[in-house]
Design a protein around this motif. Structure first.
Motif, PDB file in Angstrom:
ATOM      1  N   ASP A   6       0.850  -1.187   0.000  1.00  0.00           N
ATOM      2  CA  ASP A   6       0.000   0.000   0.000  1.00  0.00           C
ATOM      3  C   ASP A   6       0.887   1.238   0.000  1.00  0.00           C
ATOM      4  O   ASP A   6       1.901   1.288   0.694  1.00  0.00           O
ATOM      5  N   SER A  90      -9.577  -0.739  -5.178  1.00  0.00           N
ATOM      6  CA  SER A  90      -8.205  -0.894  -5.660  1.00  0.00           C
ATOM      7  C   SER A  90      -7.439  -1.924  -4.833  1.00  0.00           C
ATOM      8  O   SER A  90      -6.590  -2.642  -5.359  1.00  0.00           O
ATOM      9  N   SER A  91      -7.749  -2.033  -3.569  1.00  0.00           N
ATOM     10  CA  SER A  91      -7.130  -3.063  -2.732  1.00  0.00           C
ATOM     11  C   SER A  91      -7.547  -4.449  -3.214  1.00  0.00           C
ATOM     12  O   SER A  91      -6.724  -5.360  -3.320  1.00  0.00           O
ATOM     13  N   ASN A 107      -1.554  -1.079  -3.895  1.00  0.00           N
ATOM     14  CA  ASN A 107      -2.798  -0.335  -3.699  1.00  0.00           C
ATOM     15  C   ASN A 107      -2.482   1.099  -3.296  1.00  0.00           C
ATOM     16  O   ASN A 107      -1.614   1.346  -2.459  1.00  0.00           O
TER      17      ASN A 107
END
Length: 137
Positions: A6, A90-91, A107
């Motif tokens: 992330d 998006s994750s 992400n």
């Protein structure tokens, strides 16, 4: 569970800027691209790859997402940064890409518009609030 990295929008911009192989995939819907806007990474010599994770208006999963991703990004080794409105879709897209063999799925955690504030407005964080380049669709 499949793991992926992330980044904040600012970190994502820095990655796109510093890594020529890095790609930005916007997984929002056509309606969002048209009416809310898109990141503008043309100053980096790049274009956003737009592939819906879910469809508008019913929100059903795009059954061709991975097929469309492979057509747009045949290399599974390119750093692939996924963006949606706030980081949830998006994750999921990054997790699916990782499970499908993409080795550097990332992400963008705050998304394009970010989280809601106390008034129900998306004005807390995200790509637009980070004052990163974007354009109206």
């Amino acid at each position: 569970m499949t793991q992926h990295a992330d980044l904040t929008p600012r970190q994502a911009w820095e990655r796109l800027e510093s890594d020529p192989a890095a790609v930005l995939v916007d997984v929002r819907t056509q309606a969002e691209w048209s009416f809310v806007g898109l990141p503008d990474i043309t100053s980096l010599g790049k274009q956003v790859v737009a592939i819906e994770w879910t469809t508008f208006p019913d929100g059903t999963p795009n059954p061709h997402f991975l097929e469309q991703l492979r057509a747009a990004l045949p290399s599974e080794d390119a750093p692939t940064l996924f963006l949606c409105r706030s980081g949830a879709r998006s994750s999921a897209a990054a997790a699916a890409a990782t499970a499908a063999g993409y080795t550097h799925a990332i992400n963008i955690s705050e998304g394009f518009e970010g989280d809601l504030d106390e008034h129900g407005h998306r004005a807390v964080n995200g790509w637009k609030q980070a004052d990163l380049p974007w354009r109206q669709g």
